[in-house]
Design a protein around this motif. Structure first.
Motif, PDB file in Angstrom:
ATOM      1  N   HIS A  30       0.808  -1.227   0.000  1.00  0.00           N
ATOM      2  CA  HIS A  30       0.000   0.000   0.000  1.00  0.00           C
ATOM      3  C   HIS A  30       0.838   1.274   0.000  1.00  0.00           C
ATOM      4  CE1 HIS A  30      -3.983  -1.875   0.513  1.00  0.00           C
ATOM      5  NE2 HIS A  30      -3.362  -2.778   1.244  1.00  0.00           N
ATOM      6  N   GLY A  31       2.093   1.165   0.439  1.00  0.00           N
ATOM      7  CA  GLY A  31       2.968   2.325   0.398  1.00  0.00           C
ATOM      8  C   GLY A  31       2.930   3.224   1.615  1.00  0.00           C
ATOM      9  N   THR A  32       1.965   3.011   2.500  1.00  0.00           N
ATOM     10  CA  THR A  32       1.888   3.801   3.727  1.00  0.00           C
ATOM     11  C   THR A  32       1.460   2.901   4.878  1.00  0.00           C
ATOM     12  OG1 THR A  32      -0.446   4.453   3.565  1.00  0.00           O
ATOM     13  CG2 THR A  32       1.170   5.833   2.408  1.00  0.00           C
ATOM     14  N   THR A  34      -0.454   3.925   7.299  1.00  0.00           N
ATOM     15  CA  THR A  34      -1.870   4.234   7.542  1.00  0.00           C
ATOM     16  C   THR A  34      -2.773   3.336   6.703  1.00  0.00           C
ATOM     17  OG1 THR A  34      -1.339   6.541   8.033  1.00  0.00           O
ATOM     18  CG2 THR A  34      -3.615   6.038   7.452  1.00  0.00           C
ATOM     19  N   ALA A  35      -2.479   3.233   5.405  1.00  0.00           N
ATOM     20  CA  ALA A  35      -3.304   2.397   4.524  1.00  0.00           C
ATOM     21  C   ALA A  35      -3.190   0.927   4.895  1.00  0.00           C
ATOM     22  CB  ALA A  35      -2.882   2.612   3.072  1.00  0.00           C
ATOM     23  N   ALA A  36      -1.984   0.496   5.265  1.00  0.00           N
ATOM     24  CA  ALA A  36      -1.797  -0.902   5.654  1.00  0.00           C
ATOM     25  C   ALA A  36      -2.562  -1.218   6.932  1.00  0.00           C
ATOM     26  CB  ALA A  36      -0.312  -1.199   5.828  1.00  0.00           C
ATOM     27  N   ALA A  37      -2.515  -0.297   7.891  1.00  0.00           N
ATOM     28  CA  ALA A  37      -3.246  -0.507   9.140  1.00  0.00           C
ATOM     29  C   ALA A  37      -4.735  -0.672   8.879  1.00  0.00           C
ATOM     30  CB  ALA A  37      -3.001   0.673  10.081  1.00  0.00           C
ATOM     31  N   SER A  38      -5.268   0.170   8.001  1.00  0.00           N
ATOM     32  CA  SER A  38      -6.689   0.064   7.654  1.00  0.00           C
ATOM     33  C   SER A  38      -6.984  -1.268   6.971  1.00  0.00           C
ATOM     34  CB  SER A  38      -7.073   1.231   6.737  1.00  0.00           C
ATOM     35  OG  SER A  38      -8.416   1.111   6.312  1.00  0.00           O
ATOM     36  N   ALA A  39      -6.066  -1.728   6.103  1.00  0.00           N
ATOM     37  CA  ALA A  39      -6.288  -2.972   5.363  1.00  0.00           C
ATOM     38  C   ALA A  39      -6.323  -4.188   6.272  1.00  0.00           C
ATOM     39  CB  ALA A  39      -5.206  -3.138   4.295  1.00  0.00           C
ATOM     40  N   VAL A  40      -5.562  -4.149   7.382  1.00  0.00           N
ATOM     41  CA  VAL A  40      -5.523  -5.308   8.286  1.00  0.00           C
ATOM     42  C   VAL A  40      -6.325  -5.063   9.564  1.00  0.00           C
ATOM     43  CG1 VAL A  40      -3.288  -6.030   7.380  1.00  0.00           C
ATOM     44  CG2 VAL A  40      -3.380  -4.557   9.400  1.00  0.00           C
ATOM     45  N   HIS A  61      16.700  -2.346  10.371  1.00  0.00           N
ATOM     46  CA  HIS A  61      15.838  -1.227   9.979  1.00  0.00           C
ATOM     47  C   HIS A  61      15.122  -1.639   8.695  1.00  0.00           C
ATOM     48  CE1 HIS A  61      14.323   2.756   9.502  1.00  0.00           C
ATOM     49  NE2 HIS A  61      15.061   3.041   8.436  1.00  0.00           N
ATOM     50  N   LEU A  62      13.812  -1.810   8.759  1.00  0.00           N
ATOM     51  CA  LEU A  62      13.066  -2.421   7.661  1.00  0.00           C
ATOM     52  C   LEU A  62      12.373  -1.422   6.744  1.00  0.00           C
ATOM     53  CD1 LEU A  62      11.398  -5.326   9.681  1.00  0.00           C
ATOM     54  CD2 LEU A  62      13.476  -5.428   8.288  1.00  0.00           C
ATOM     55  N   LEU A  63      12.028  -0.247   7.255  1.00  0.00           N
ATOM     56  CA  LEU A  63      11.253   0.717   6.477  1.00  0.00           C
ATOM     57  C   LEU A  63      11.881   2.101   6.529  1.00  0.00           C
ATOM     58  CD1 LEU A  63       7.649  -0.284   7.636  1.00  0.00           C
ATOM     59  CD2 LEU A  63       8.573  -0.614   5.325  1.00  0.00           C
ATOM     60  N   GLU A  64      11.915   2.755   5.388  1.00  0.00           N
ATOM     61  CA  GLU A  64      12.277   4.160   5.324  1.00  0.00           C
ATOM     62  C   GLU A  64      10.988   4.967   5.329  1.00  0.00           C
ATOM     63  OE1 GLU A  64      15.046   5.544   5.611  1.00  0.00           O
ATOM     64  OE2 GLU A  64      16.568   4.032   5.157  1.00  0.00           O
ATOM     65  N   ARG A  65      10.773   5.743   6.370  1.00  0.00           N
ATOM     66  CA  ARG A  65       9.539   6.508   6.510  1.00  0.00           C
ATOM     67  C   ARG A  65       9.755   7.941   6.045  1.00  0.00           C
ATOM     68  NH1 ARG A  65      10.221   2.815  10.434  1.00  0.00           N
ATOM     69  NH2 ARG A  65       8.440   1.623  11.217  1.00  0.00           N
ATOM     70  N   SER A  66       8.787   8.475   5.324  1.00  0.00           N
ATOM     71  CA  SER A  66       8.852   9.858   4.858  1.00  0.00           C
ATOM     72  C   SER A  66       7.441  10.415   4.829  1.00  0.00           C
ATOM     73  CB  SER A  66       9.473   9.915   3.456  1.00  0.00           C
ATOM     74  OG  SER A  66       8.617   9.292   2.498  1.00  0.00           O
ATOM     75  N   LYS A  67       7.318  11.700   4.473  1.00  0.00           N
ATOM     76  CA  LYS A  67       5.993  12.312   4.395  1.00  0.00           C
ATOM     77  C   LYS A  67       5.122  11.660   3.341  1.00  0.00           C
ATOM     78  CE  LYS A  67       7.444  16.889   6.027  1.00  0.00           C
ATOM     79  NZ  LYS A  67       7.537  18.334   5.686  1.00  0.00           N
ATOM     80  N   SER A  68       5.750  11.094   2.318  1.00  0.00           N
ATOM     81  CA  SER A  68       4.973  10.484   1.230  1.00  0.00           C
ATOM     82  C   SER A  68       4.591   9.040   1.508  1.00  0.00           C
ATOM     83  CB  SER A  68       5.767  10.551  -0.084  1.00  0.00           C
ATOM     84  OG  SER A  68       6.994   9.852   0.038  1.00  0.00           O
ATOM     85  N   GLY A  69       5.171   8.434   2.552  1.00  0.00           N
ATOM     86  CA  GLY A  69       4.811   7.059   2.850  1.00  0.00           C
ATOM     87  C   GLY A  69       5.964   6.287   3.450  1.00  0.00           C
ATOM     88  N   ALA A  70       5.988   4.979   3.193  1.00  0.00           N
ATOM     89  CA  ALA A  70       7.023   4.104   3.732  1.00  0.00           C
ATOM     90  C   ALA A  70       7.484   3.158   2.630  1.00  0.00           C
ATOM     91  CB  ALA A  70       6.487   3.317   4.928  1.00  0.00           C
TER      92      ALA A  70
END
Length: 313
Positions: A30-32, A34-40, A61-70
């Motif tokens: 999903h790229g974010t 927030t969207a992944a949390a909603s999906a599960v 370190h598994l994810l690079e987080r930014s304003k545009s997503g993860a």
């Protein structure tokens, strides 16, 4: 003593909850977060906490987080490959145990190209489903290249592809012939020619399936090799509807010969393509891991033994 203590701690740390792998795969898809949390069906706070715990458990370190997503790091991409395999194995476990449970149903995921999905598979899989009431089949249509990629990533164990793709590393067996032809409006003049090259066909208006179908993507790739873009007057959901518009003179269409023979009507004629790639064979492909699962092998064996009427014959 210090070495033993470290080994015990690492064994404990790597007891990863499969749900966290599912959550992580959803973030990548999903790229974010927030969207992944909603999906599960998790809150954002709960999802973030679980992902932090997953990073602590793996020590990476598994994810690079930014304003545009993860986005996954290199370690995240490595984890994703393993996560896909683990989740697929867990699904297969449920399938394997279905015959021993009470009311538990299992599912085998089968990926296939357009020709198999629309022409061959529906006529051959029914008998298998009747004989195995505790096993369902989740069929998804994808281009042959995408089917192979999914098999290698471990997100499925069984697929049907055209033989133009590289199946190295997989167990592949020939299934049926798959010949692509042109369904041509009869009032369009072709002289006495018995075939037409796809490059020449691109000079005429076309009718086709949805752009994201496996066949449409395959034909678009063939056209791009000659620097051409097919001109589709309209795209429809099935070969029956496509054939109706061909008969009306809207455009020509490329489809499996069996579909052209079945849906062709007054006002149309079948013209073979002269391109070598139009004469293909469908292959049933299995992953090495899938070959050890009785449910997957049962479906593969059933498909191969049924020997449906050959496409293009």
């Amino acid at each position: 003593m210090a070495t033993m203590s470290t080994a015990k701690r690492r064994t404990t740390d790597y007891r990863i909850d499969p749900f966290d792998l599912h959550l992580f795969a959803a973030v990548v898809a999903h790229g974010t977060i927030t969207a992944a949390a909603s999906a599960v069906n998790l809150s954002l706070a709960a999802a973030s906490a679980r992902l932090k715990a997953l990073e602590d458990a793996t020590g990476s370190h598994l994810l690079e987080r930014s304003k545009s997503g993860a986005a996954p790091t290199d370690a995240g991409r490595a984890l994703l490959r393993h996560a896909n395999r683990v989740l697929a194995e867990l699904e297969s476990l449920h399938v394997e145990m279905a015959s021993f449970g009470h009311g538990l149903r299992g599912t085998v995921r089968l990926l296939c190209n357009t020709a198999a999905m629309t022409e061959t598979l529906p006529r051959t899989i029914g008998q298998f489903l009747v004989k195995t009431p505790d096993l369902d089949v989740d069929v998804q249509e994808l281009p042959s290249e995408a089917v192979i990629d999914a098999l290698r990533r471990g997100t499925a164990e069984l697929g049907i592809v055209a033989d133009h793709v590289d199946t190295s590393g997989l167990l592949a067996q020939p299934w049926v012939d798959d010949r692509l032809v042109v369904l041509w409006p009869e009032h369009w003049s072709l002289g006495r020619r018995r075939s037409i090259a796809y490059g020449e066909l691109l000079e005429h208006p076309l009718v086709g399936l949805a752009w994201d179908s496996g066949l449409s993507r395959f034909l678009a790739a063939q056209a791009s090799r000659s620097g051409r873009v097919p001109r589709h007057r309209v795209r429809l959901g099935g070969f029956d509807a496509v054939a109706e518009l061909v008969a009306a003179g809207v455009g020509a269409a490329v489809m499996p010969e069996s579909a052209a023979a079945r849906f062709g009507m007054d006002g149309t004629r079948i013209v073979p393509l002269s391109d070598a790639w139009s004469r293909r064979k469908l292959l049933v492909c299995m992953t090495p891991a899938g070959s050890g699962l009785s449910s997957v092998c049962a479906l593969a064996d059933a498909l191969l033994k049924m020997q449906p009427t050959l496409i293009g014959r």
